[in-house]
Design an enzyme around this catalytic site. Sequence first.
Site, PDB file in Angstrom:
ATOM      1  N   SER A 146      11.940 129.162 159.729  1.00 37.95           N
ATOM      2  CA  SER A 146      12.377 129.209 160.826  1.00 37.95           C
ATOM      3  C   SER A 146      10.963 130.567 161.877  1.00 37.95           C
ATOM      4  O   SER A 146      10.223 130.488 161.973  1.00 37.95           O
ATOM      5  CB  SER A 146      13.803 129.429 162.150  1.00 37.95           C
ATOM      6  OG  SER A 146      13.738 128.442 162.754  1.00 37.95           O
ATOM      7  N   ASP A 222      14.711 117.554 161.028  1.00 36.78           N
ATOM      8  CA  ASP A 222      15.089 119.065 161.706  1.00 36.78           C
ATOM      9  C   ASP A 222      14.709 118.529 163.137  1.00 36.78           C
ATOM     10  O   ASP A 222      13.591 118.147 163.774  1.00 36.78           O
ATOM     11  CB  ASP A 222      13.912 120.193 161.704  1.00 36.78           C
ATOM     12  CG  ASP A 222      14.060 121.079 162.006  1.00 36.78           C
ATOM     13  OD1 ASP A 222      14.426 121.383 163.489  1.00 36.78           O
ATOM     14  OD2 ASP A 222      13.983 121.892 160.930  1.00 36.78           O
ATOM     15  N   HIS A 255      17.553 121.777 160.421  1.00 41.83           N
ATOM     16  CA  HIS A 255      16.982 122.648 159.993  1.00 41.83           C
ATOM     17  C   HIS A 255      17.916 124.118 159.924  1.00 41.83           C
ATOM     18  O   HIS A 255      17.490 125.181 159.681  1.00 41.83           O
ATOM     19  CB  HIS A 255      17.265 123.918 162.001  1.00 41.83           C
ATOM     20  CG  HIS A 255      16.416 124.945 162.037  1.00 41.83           C
ATOM     21  ND1 HIS A 255      14.756 124.390 161.404  1.00 41.83           N
ATOM     22  CD2 HIS A 255      16.055 125.498 162.564  1.00 41.83           C
ATOM     23  CE1 HIS A 255      14.829 125.940 162.496  1.00 41.83           C
ATOM     24  NE2 HIS A 255      15.192 126.030 162.543  1.00 41.83           N
TER      25      HIS A 255
END
Length: 275
Positions: A146, A222, A255
Amino acid sequence: METVSSNRSHAGTQGVYSHASSATGTDMTFAVYVPDHDEGAKLPVLWYLSGLTCTHANVMEKGEYRRAASELGLIIVAPDTSPRGEAVPDDEAYDMGQGAGFYLDATEQPWSQHFRMRTYIEQELPELAASEFPVDMNRQGLFGHSMGGHGALTIALRNPDRFKSVSAFSPVVAPLQCPWGEKALGAYLGSDRAAWRSYDACALIGDGARVADILVDQGTSDQFLEEQLKPQLLAEACKKAGIPLTLNMREGYDHSYYFISTFMADHLRWHAKRL
């Protein structure tokens, strides 16, 4: 450097360490996993950069990297995501301030005194690691998740001679084109968007930065995929620049570290071939 903890795991040692950082002006904590090795041997090193709200502990506790790292002979270093402490500025929002350093050197108040994560990751921590651990500094790779995927991509693109491999899980590939990036880069660097380009993987590639190849894994479920991550922008930039990109869209994954840990060993093997 002080040892916070040390534990045996998968024929290696998982340590947590702290030191006074000249880059951030604070104490910084980081994790290092060192596989067992012959005396005097130097091992390749992988730097793992974590995402928003994380510390060194998230990947250390949930990433499930030690078995593969031990088998492949890879040292894994996981720094924190920002300076911390009572004297360090913070923000009530999760995507600003402590835990959200974005791997840049801030130029705007109140952030500029302590938020110097680019200098910390690119210069200070590698120098410390080279002096304290059996790392081969000619065999370095970067990966992250991320915000940390953003950090890995941009640092590798700015330093292609130092880092021989780069990969990412669910990276922020174009901070100039997503809410997380616009908020953070504007606050840390000011309103001149030209100053943001060295912290945007797609912009760096567009401006001529190159690496040998890139691996990205991205979950199709995600929750940040469409608004924040936009992997198609990286695919377009790499195609235009002729950079080989392996973009794995993983059906049904989100995620979280459930996703990261599932494909962690794949990334370590990918790096090991290049290191």
